[in-house]
Design an enzyme around this catalytic site. Sequence first.
Site, PDB file in Angstrom:
ATOM      1  N   ASP A   8     -26.357 -77.463 -45.416  1.00 51.47           N
ATOM      2  CA  ASP A   8     -25.401 -77.475 -46.522  1.00 51.47           C
ATOM      3  C   ASP A   8     -24.300 -78.473 -46.147  1.00 51.47           C
ATOM      4  O   ASP A   8     -24.417 -79.192 -45.138  1.00 51.47           O
ATOM      5  CB  ASP A   8     -24.883 -76.060 -46.827  1.00 51.47           C
ATOM      6  N   HIS A   9     -23.212 -78.497 -46.946  1.00 53.72           N
ATOM      7  CA  HIS A   9     -22.111 -79.425 -46.673  1.00 53.72           C
ATOM      8  C   HIS A   9     -21.473 -79.151 -45.306  1.00 53.72           C
ATOM      9  O   HIS A   9     -20.966 -80.052 -44.659  1.00 53.72           O
ATOM     10  CB  HIS A   9     -21.049 -79.315 -47.779  1.00 53.72           C
ATOM     11  N   CYS A  65     -25.834 -75.064 -40.939  1.00 55.67           N
ATOM     12  CA  CYS A  65     -24.697 -74.808 -41.827  1.00 55.67           C
ATOM     13  C   CYS A  65     -23.468 -74.696 -40.930  1.00 55.67           C
ATOM     14  O   CYS A  65     -23.518 -75.100 -39.768  1.00 55.67           O
ATOM     15  CB  CYS A  65     -24.926 -73.593 -42.716  1.00 55.67           C
ATOM     16  N   GLY A  66     -22.370 -74.162 -41.443  1.00 54.93           N
ATOM     17  CA  GLY A  66     -21.158 -74.102 -40.629  1.00 54.93           C
ATOM     18  C   GLY A  66     -21.371 -73.294 -39.359  1.00 54.93           C
ATOM     19  O   GLY A  66     -21.034 -73.722 -38.260  1.00 54.93           O
ATOM     20  N   THR A  67     -21.954 -72.114 -39.519  1.00 53.57           N
ATOM     21  CA  THR A  67     -22.184 -71.219 -38.373  1.00 53.57           C
ATOM     22  C   THR A  67     -23.658 -71.078 -38.013  1.00 53.57           C
ATOM     23  O   THR A  67     -23.967 -70.581 -36.931  1.00 53.57           O
ATOM     24  CB  THR A  67     -21.671 -69.806 -38.699  1.00 53.57           C
ATOM     25  N   ILE A  69     -25.368 -68.934 -39.489  1.00 52.95           N
ATOM     26  CA  ILE A  69     -25.646 -67.524 -39.827  1.00 52.95           C
ATOM     27  C   ILE A  69     -26.256 -67.392 -41.217  1.00 52.95           C
ATOM     28  O   ILE A  69     -27.296 -66.741 -41.404  1.00 52.95           O
ATOM     29  CB  ILE A  69     -24.355 -66.672 -39.721  1.00 52.95           C
ATOM     30  N   GLY A  70     -25.618 -68.002 -42.201  1.00 49.49           N
ATOM     31  CA  GLY A  70     -26.137 -67.888 -43.566  1.00 49.49           C
ATOM     32  C   GLY A  70     -27.536 -68.459 -43.681  1.00 49.49           C
ATOM     33  O   GLY A  70     -28.418 -67.858 -44.318  1.00 49.49           O
ATOM     34  N   MET A  71     -27.758 -69.598 -43.043  1.00 49.17           N
ATOM     35  CA  MET A  71     -29.092 -70.216 -43.072  1.00 49.17           C
ATOM     36  C   MET A  71     -30.129 -69.287 -42.455  1.00 49.17           C
ATOM     37  O   MET A  71     -31.246 -69.143 -42.974  1.00 49.17           O
ATOM     38  CB  MET A  71     -29.076 -71.543 -42.316  1.00 49.17           C
ATOM     39  N   HIS A  98     -41.202 -66.481 -26.640  1.00 49.89           N
ATOM     40  CA  HIS A  98     -41.464 -65.067 -26.928  1.00 49.89           C
ATOM     41  C   HIS A  98     -41.613 -64.755 -28.416  1.00 49.89           C
ATOM     42  O   HIS A  98     -42.339 -63.835 -28.780  1.00 49.89           O
ATOM     43  CB  HIS A  98     -40.330 -64.192 -26.371  1.00 49.89           C
ATOM     44  N   ASN A  99     -40.878 -65.471 -29.260  1.00 51.61           N
ATOM     45  CA  ASN A  99     -40.815 -65.105 -30.685  1.00 51.61           C
ATOM     46  C   ASN A  99     -41.538 -66.078 -31.600  1.00 51.61           C
ATOM     47  O   ASN A  99     -41.616 -65.842 -32.808  1.00 51.61           O
ATOM     48  CB  ASN A  99     -39.351 -64.987 -31.135  1.00 51.61           C
ATOM     49  N   ARG A 132     -48.924 -60.789 -24.771  1.00 54.08           N
ATOM     50  CA  ARG A 132     -48.241 -59.593 -25.298  1.00 54.08           C
ATOM     51  C   ARG A 132     -47.225 -59.963 -26.379  1.00 54.08           C
ATOM     52  O   ARG A 132     -46.932 -59.155 -27.270  1.00 54.08           O
ATOM     53  CB  ARG A 132     -47.567 -58.816 -24.164  1.00 54.08           C
ATOM     54  N   HIS A 133     -46.726 -61.192 -26.299  1.00 52.29           N
ATOM     55  CA  HIS A 133     -45.737 -61.615 -27.293  1.00 52.29           C
ATOM     56  C   HIS A 133     -46.382 -61.797 -28.669  1.00 52.29           C
ATOM     57  O   HIS A 133     -45.738 -61.606 -29.691  1.00 52.29           O
ATOM     58  CB  HIS A 133     -45.055 -62.902 -26.837  1.00 52.29           C
TER      59      HIS A 133
HETATM   60  C1  RB5 Z   1     -19.819 -72.951 -46.008  1.00 52.48           C
HETATM   61  O1  RB5 Z   1     -18.444 -72.983 -46.130  1.00 52.48           O
HETATM   62  C2  RB5 Z   1     -20.247 -71.944 -44.957  1.00 52.48           C
HETATM   63  O2  RB5 Z   1     -20.037 -70.659 -45.408  1.00 52.48           O
HETATM   64  C3  RB5 Z   1     -21.681 -72.158 -44.551  1.00 52.48           C
HETATM   65  O3  RB5 Z   1     -21.847 -73.461 -44.073  1.00 52.48           O
HETATM   66  C4  RB5 Z   1     -22.232 -71.259 -43.462  1.00 52.48           C
HETATM   67  O4  RB5 Z   1     -21.409 -71.263 -42.349  1.00 52.48           O
HETATM   68  C5  RB5 Z   1     -22.622 -69.907 -43.887  1.00 52.48           C
HETATM   69  O5  RB5 Z   1     -23.160 -69.101 -43.111  1.00 52.48           O
END
Ligand code: RB5
Length: 145
Positions: A8-9, A65-67, A69-71, A98-99, A132-133
């Site tokens: 993303d951006h 993405c930024g973190t 996490i969302g992706m 393993h995964n 096993r994995h």
């Molecule tokens: C975008 O501002 C931000 O929320 C996104 O890049 C990401 O970090 C979400 O998990």
Amino acid sequence: MKLVIGSDHGGIHLKEVLKQHLAERGIEVSDAGTYTEESCDYPDIAVKVCREITDGNAERGILVCGTGIGMSMAANKVKGIRAALCGDVFSATMSREHNNANVICLGERVLGPGLALSILDAWLDTEFAGGRHERRVNKIMAIEE
Ligand code: RB5
């Protein structure tokens, strides 16, 4: 190995760094977007990248993405995808060994470019150990049924 990458951006600058590195390594990668710094929704890109893998057009994918996490949350909703959010080299290696992770998720606002490249290289260069994995990964995939 054919790869697909998307961000993303919030991940677009790291995506360019990763693409440059892949080009230097001679690894083919297709860019599923986003292509501008305009704000966009990371689930749309995650699905685009994951579909390239489940449709057989790419072997593995990279999402930024930024973190990260969302992706990773969005990617793991797509049937057939095992996405690993990695912030260190050891986790990246284990996510393959393993995964059998077929997607790696990285956070541009979390990682410096040097660490991100080391994480990516470890992930690219590690094969699934099987054994096993494999049984355990099959159990993860059975949850989708
Ligand atoms: C975008 O501002 C931000 O929320 C996104 O890049 C990401 O970090 C979400 O998990």
